[in-house]
Design a protein around this motif. Structure first.
Motif, short mmCIF file in Angstrom:
data_model
loop_
_atom_site.label_atom_id
_atom_site.label_comp_id
_atom_site.label_asym_id
_atom_site.label_seq_id
_atom_site.Cartn_x
_atom_site.Cartn_y
_atom_site.Cartn_z
N ILE A 159 0.79 -1.03 0.05
CA ILE A 159 0.00 -0.07 -0.08
C ILE A 159 0.74 1.38 0.09
O ILE A 159 0.63 2.38 -0.65
CB ILE A 159 -0.95 -0.15 1.20
N THR A 160 1.98 1.27 0.76
CA THR A 160 2.83 2.28 0.78
C THR A 160 4.45 1.96 0.30
O THR A 160 4.75 1.21 0.56
CB THR A 160 2.76 2.89 2.29
N LEU A 211 -0.34 -2.28 5.56
CA LEU A 211 0.75 -1.91 4.89
C LEU A 211 0.73 -2.74 3.44
O LEU A 211 1.28 -2.15 2.71
CB LEU A 211 1.94 -2.31 5.73
N ILE A 212 -0.21 -3.83 3.62
CA ILE A 212 -0.41 -4.44 2.15
C ILE A 212 -1.79 -4.66 2.00
O ILE A 212 -2.51 -4.50 3.24
CB ILE A 212 0.30 -5.72 2.21
N ARG A 213 -2.39 -4.98 0.83
CA ARG A 213 -3.60 -5.31 0.57
C ARG A 213 -3.76 -6.61 -0.18
O ARG A 213 -2.81 -6.94 -1.02
CB ARG A 213 -4.39 -4.19 0.24
N GLU A 214 -4.99 -7.18 -0.01
CA GLU A 214 -5.13 -8.20 -1.23
C GLU A 214 -5.86 -7.62 -2.37
O GLU A 214 -6.89 -6.52 -2.10
CB GLU A 214 -6.11 -9.29 -0.52
N VAL A 215 -5.40 -8.07 -3.52
CA VAL A 215 -5.86 -7.25 -4.72
C VAL A 215 -6.30 -8.64 -5.81
O VAL A 215 -6.26 -9.77 -5.36
CB VAL A 215 -4.96 -6.82 -5.52
N GLU A 216 -7.05 -8.33 -6.72
CA GLU A 216 -7.59 -9.47 -7.52
C GLU A 216 -6.72 -9.40 -8.75
O GLU A 216 -6.63 -10.32 -9.35
CB GLU A 216 -9.14 -8.64 -8.45
N SER A 217 -6.05 -8.38 -8.97
CA SER A 217 -5.02 -8.26 -10.16
C SER A 217 -4.17 -7.33 -9.96
O SER A 217 -4.25 -6.45 -9.28
CB SER A 217 -5.91 -8.10 -11.47
N HIS A 218 -3.00 -7.12 -10.53
CA HIS A 218 -2.28 -6.15 -10.54
C HIS A 218 -2.76 -4.89 -11.08
O HIS A 218 -2.66 -3.82 -10.80
CB HIS A 218 -0.95 -6.42 -11.51
N PHE A 219 -3.69 -5.18 -11.98
CA PHE A 219 -4.29 -3.74 -12.79
C PHE A 219 -5.74 -4.24 -12.91
O PHE A 219 -6.45 -5.05 -13.49
CB PHE A 219 -3.95 -3.54 -14.22
N GLU A 220 -6.51 -3.45 -11.98
CA GLU A 220 -7.90 -3.71 -11.87
C GLU A 220 -8.56 -2.51 -12.74
O GLU A 220 -8.10 -1.52 -12.78
CB GLU A 220 -8.61 -3.56 -10.27
N PRO A 221 -9.68 -2.92 -13.39
CA PRO A 221 -10.26 -2.15 -14.42
C PRO A 221 -10.80 -1.09 -13.49
O PRO A 221 -11.31 -1.32 -12.57
CB PRO A 221 -11.33 -2.93 -15.18
N ASP A 222 -11.03 0.13 -14.11
CA ASP A 222 -11.58 1.25 -13.37
C ASP A 222 -13.04 1.02 -13.12
O ASP A 222 -13.67 0.65 -14.12
CB ASP A 222 -11.50 2.43 -14.34
N VAL A 223 -13.42 1.05 -11.94
CA VAL A 223 -14.76 0.89 -11.44
C VAL A 223 -15.76 1.77 -11.86
O VAL A 223 -16.60 1.54 -12.31
CB VAL A 223 -14.93 0.65 -9.85
N VAL A 224 -15.27 3.10 -11.77
CA VAL A 224 -16.22 4.17 -12.35
C VAL A 224 -15.73 4.58 -13.60
O VAL A 224 -14.75 4.60 -14.02
CB VAL A 224 -16.03 5.42 -11.12
N CYS A 225 -16.75 4.60 -14.42
CA CYS A 225 -16.50 5.22 -15.87
C CYS A 225 -16.42 6.72 -15.73
O CYS A 225 -17.05 7.24 -14.98
CB CYS A 225 -17.44 4.53 -16.70
N ARG A 552 7.92 1.67 -14.53
CA ARG A 552 7.73 0.26 -13.77
C ARG A 552 7.88 0.31 -12.42
O ARG A 552 7.20 -0.33 -11.74
CB ARG A 552 8.75 -0.60 -14.25
N ASP A 553 8.94 1.27 -11.95
CA ASP A 553 8.89 1.39 -10.38
C ASP A 553 7.62 2.11 -9.81
O ASP A 553 7.32 1.56 -8.65
CB ASP A 553 10.05 2.18 -10.11
N THR A 554 7.03 3.03 -10.41
CA THR A 554 5.84 3.65 -9.81
C THR A 554 4.62 2.79 -9.98
O THR A 554 3.41 3.15 -9.60
CB THR A 554 5.60 4.79 -10.15
N SER A 555 4.69 1.68 -10.75
CA SER A 555 3.63 0.99 -11.35
C SER A 555 3.41 -0.29 -10.47
O SER A 555 2.96 -1.38 -10.75
CB SER A 555 3.52 0.55 -12.88
N ARG A 556 4.34 -0.54 -9.41
CA ARG A 556 4.29 -1.79 -8.83
C ARG A 556 3.20 -2.27 -8.02
O ARG A 556 2.89 -3.25 -7.67
CB ARG A 556 5.73 -2.12 -7.79
N ALA A 558 -0.43 -2.35 -6.98
CA ALA A 558 -1.79 -2.56 -7.69
C ALA A 558 -2.49 -1.09 -7.85
O ALA A 558 -2.89 -0.33 -6.92
CB ALA A 558 -2.48 -3.62 -7.25
N GLY A 559 -2.84 -0.91 -9.09
CA GLY A 559 -3.68 0.35 -9.00
C GLY A 559 -2.86 1.68 -9.51
O GLY A 559 -3.50 2.81 -9.75
N SER A 560 -1.70 1.59 -9.29
CA SER A 560 -0.83 2.97 -9.18
C SER A 560 -0.75 3.36 -10.34
O SER A 560 -0.70 4.72 -10.67
CB SER A 560 0.50 2.79 -8.36
N MET A 561 -0.64 2.48 -11.36
CA MET A 561 -0.36 3.28 -12.78
C MET A 561 -1.80 3.89 -13.21
O MET A 561 -1.49 5.05 -13.78
CB MET A 561 -0.08 2.22 -13.60
#
Ligand SMILES: Nc1ncnc2c1ncn2[C@@H]1O[C@H](COP(=O)(O)OP(=O)(O)OP(=O)(O)O)[C@@H](O)[C@H]1O
Ligand SMILES: [Zn+2]
Length: 769
Positions: A159-160, A211-225, A552-556, A558-561
């Motif tokens: 998370i951080t 400090l960490i969280r469980e995620v579905e995927s590295h890249f989750e689709p945006d929930v809100v359009c 790639r560093d700032t995209s490690r 999930a969701g940060s990219m």
């Protein structure tokens, strides 16, 4: 009369074997293209029934197929044919190819259960009194395999950023945090394997501490359009392109076409209109991007433009259970829909009527490791079976593709203008020899332009295609850079993360450290990457300037990219610094200035495509400027302004570049005028190679001329040591693929008995390092 069938095994030895069909089971239980369980030796395997009508093999007794896994075909005949074709071209077993692309759970032996939930052993299916009853139940849908034998893997993300509020004694927690920091989102399985023990305890604590969280995927689709963009009607140019492609799509022959449209010309709207029409025809659409970031953007575009359509997102970073679910759902022949994704989507079990490759020139459409393939060829393989259309789109097409389009092999439509009032930006070269960098990496005129844009409240993109703080960490005591022990290349300093990282193999060392060579403690970081650039800008620009970084560093996390891209799109920051990830596909109307810190970075790589790739990246990143109301400008710093590519970059002249490049390729004997293959041989670092490579070279020389193949090498690869292995390579050139394949097969044979020696063949290589 006994009947026989072929079964393609999905696990080692991956062969196609002949089995007999059980005479006591109803014929309707079996489907060509469906998975089946078969006996092999003393165990059972999962395979695909590929042919239900084969002759009885002579001189051997066949075993019966045990039981079906699928109640209907999982793969169509066209799909299996596509895989067979690929297996010939890749010189690899079809079963092995499928094993690489199918989610693991679909290759595993399933668990059979009655409707009451009672497990039935495979042995009981083979014989026993229950068999007839189970067959009846199967036909009636009361007895079925239970596919999900594995527990779904859990994925975790940081998370951080460091430093983390964890006591230094809590080493297990720190180890997990560091691992996630280096490797990004990881599964429990990888974590346990890496640490050689179960890490669920520290994971639990870290989850609780948030400090960490469980995620579905590295890249989750945006929930809100985003709110639906104002609807617009297509321009005349777009409309003409759509009609032209539509004719090809509906003429019942496989076709390929190129949409060559400058940056910001509205290619996406053409794709979406064709996709809409294709769905109305009752056919599936695949809309593919080279990178997940662009796929997510297209996914959003599709959902906005076609809210009624059945849309799925697919890429290599989905969790195993998501991948499995998508495969299962699509094999079930749902109503026509759109798959938006990356290259691996091409293996999904649907028959696409339209495959679109956006940014088709991008090197990420080639998979270089494991199963080596080029998405364009795979896509063509798919649409030949469905008589569909392969549509490639780019502002900077692959030189090979444009050559084919010029020669009529690929239909061509152009969008020569930007949409609406937007104009292409003005590109200026800044000669660093005349105007040396005096503000960090920036020349004074560039820095002034930056400051002026920030003052005016405009947005700026700064491209520097090198991540990390400094690419070299130089030890002042022994005058040596710190090198990766496995690759012999310089390790990159990541200052904030307090790490040294090998960008080739991922090996990491904690920093500060003492020099592995001399134990010295004084270091000098040399050169700069995006992290150092960001640090410089924060110090140099007015304090309230908001700066974002995308690499790639700032995209490690999930969701940060997506967070970064969305924040920049909402104009919450004025400057976006990053690597080539930000150079293409995205649309930020507020950007008026694009700066390229080092335009020469990619020009001098030992690769015949180096200039093409550089040209594409520069034109693409330049294309991010001036897409809104205000005009854009682009400043490119170089020390080599005499290079032939600059004239074309400045004038955004793809065709001029193409004409020059294709003439060079013809003279030098490079694709598309010859077929090219790169054969790599590697062996452990400490294993002697001289004798082996000499003998190998001698034998190649003996084979190649007769086959009409020219050979360069074997010689040490530019990256001579990688992941602890020495690497040699040879380049093969010939007029036809069969000639090359013949020689490659010979080469494989030559080395087949050698211990620890690996050989890989890359046809039409993208990466020559
Ligand atoms: N006919 C149209 N009228 C008005 N706006 C349009 C039209 N077509 C596209 N646009 C808008 O123009 C913008 C640029 O389009 P798009 O992102 O598809 O460009 P592109 O050709 O893919 O560029 P690039 O190659 O740089 O990615 C988008 O915001 C899109 O909504
Ligand atoms: Zn390494």
């Amino acid at each position: 009369m006994r009947e026989f069938c072929s079964v393609l095994l999905l696990s080692s030895p991956y062969s196609v074997l002949t089995y007999s069909m059980p005479e006591d089971l109803p014929r309707q239980m079996w489907h060509v293209g469906g998975r089946v369980v078969v006996p092999l030796g003393k165990s059972f395997r999962v395979g695909i029934l590929t042919d239900a009508d084969v002759a009885e093999p002579e001189g051997c007794v066949c075993k019966d197929v045990l039981w079906p896994v699928d109640r209907a075909p999982f793969f169509s005949a066209g799909y299996l044919d596509f895989i067979r074709d690929l297996s010939i071209r890749q010189m690899d077993a079809a079963g092995k190819i499928l094993a690489r692309v199918l989610p693991a759970a679909l290759r595993d032996l399933p668990l059979f259960k009655t409707r009451e939930g009672l497990a039935v052993r495979l042995g009981d299916l083979a014989e026993g009194d229950a068999r007839a009853g189970l067959a009846r139940d199967w036909m009636a849908g009361r007895f079925a395999p239970h596919v999900c034998t594995r527990r779904p893997e859990r994925l975790f993300s940081l998370i951080t950023e460091p430093p983390w509020p964890v006591r230094p004694q809590a080493t297990a927690q720190l180890d997990v945090l560091r691992y996630l920091d280096v490797h990004g989102v990881s599964s429990t399985k990888t974590l346990n394997a890496h640490f050689g023990k179960n890490v669920s305890q520290p994971l639990r604590v870290l989850l609780r501490k948030e400090l960490i969280r469980e995620v579905e995927s590295h890249f989750e689709p945006d929930v809100v359009c985003a709110p639906a963009a104002a609807t617009f009607s297509l321009t005349d140019e777009q409309q003409q392109a759509v009609e032209g492609f539509w004719e090809l799509l509906t003429d019942r022959t496989p076709r390929s076409a190129l949409l060559f449209g400058v940056t910001g010309s509205g290619k996406t709207a053409v794709y979406l209109e064709l996709a809409r029409r294709c769905l109305c025809l009752g056919k599936h659409v695949m809309l593919l991007a080279p990178e997940v970031g662009i796929a997510l953007k297209l996914h959003r575009d599709v959902r906005e433009a076609l809210p009624e359509a059945n849309v799925r997102l697919f890429h290599g970073y989905l969790s195993p259970s998501d991948r499995q679910r998508t495969f299962m759902e699509l094999a079930d022949q749902p109503a026509p829909g759109i798959v938006v994704g990356t290259r691996s989507s091409l293996f999904l079990p649907i028959e696409p009527g339209l495959v679109i490759l956006d940014e088709e020139h991008d090197a990420s459409f080639k998979q270089d490791e494991g199963l080596i393939y080029q998405a364009r060829e795979l896509a063509y393989g798919r649409i030949t079976r469905s008589a569909g259309l392969l549509l490639m789109g780019s502002a900077t097409p692959d030189v090979k593709v444009f050559h084919a389009a010029r020669n009529g092999g690929i239909a061509l439509k152009r969008l020569p203008n930007r949409v609406g009032e937007a104009r292409l930006p003005v590109v200026t070269l800044v000669d660093l020899r005349v105007e040396p960098p005096e503000h960090g990496p920036f020349a004074t005129s560039v820095r002034d332009a930056l400051v002026a844009a920030v003052h005016a409240g405009e947005q700026v993109i700064i491209l520097h295609n090198r991540r990390g703080y400094a690419p070299v960490l130089y030890c002042e005591t022994c005058s040596e850079p710190v090198k990766c022990p496995h690759c012999q290349v310089s390790m990159t300093l990541h200052k904030r993360r307090e790490l040294l990282l090998c960008h080739y193999c991922g090996h990491s060392l904690l920093f500060p450290l003492s020099c592995p060579g001399c134990k010295g403690n004084e270091f000098l970081p040399l050169g700069s990457g995006t992290e150092r650039l960001e640090e410089f800008l924060r110090d140099d620009l007015p304090r309230d300037t908001k700066i974002l970084r995308l690499d790639r560093d700032t995209s490690r996390r999930a969701g940060s990219m997506q967070d970064t891209l969305a924040a920049f799109a909402r104009q919450e920051a004025q400057i976006l610094v990053g690597t080539q990830m930000l150079s293409k596909g995205h649309h930020f109307p507020g950007v008026t200035l694009v700066v390229v810190v080092d335009g020469d970075l990619g020009l001098n790589l030992p690769d015949y495509r180096a200039t093409e790739r550089s040209f594409q990246m520069l034109v693409q990143v330049a294309g991010r400027a001036g897409r809104g109301e205000k005009n854009g400008r682009v400043l490119i710093q170089t020390r080599n302004p005499g290079h032939y590519c600059w004239q074309f970059v400045r004038e955004n002249d793809y065709e001029g570049f193409f004409t020059r490049e294709i003439a060079l390729r013809q003279v030098m004997g490079y694709p598309p005028f010859v077929k090219l293959a790169l054969v790599r041989v590697s062996l452990p670092f400490d294993q002697p190679d001289a004798e082996l490579m000499n003998a190998f070279a001698g034998r190649i020389r003996a084979v190649c001329p007769a086959a009409g193949v020219r050979v360069l090498g074997p010689a040490p690869a530019p990256l001579a040591v990688l992941r602890g292995r020495k690497r040699f390579q040879c380049l093969l050139k010939a007029d036809s693929w069969p000639a090359i394949r013949g020689v490659c097969a010979e080469m494989r044979k030559m080395l087949s008995g050698e211990k620890n020696v690996r050989i890989s063949v890359d046809l039409d290589p993208m990466d020559m390092l």
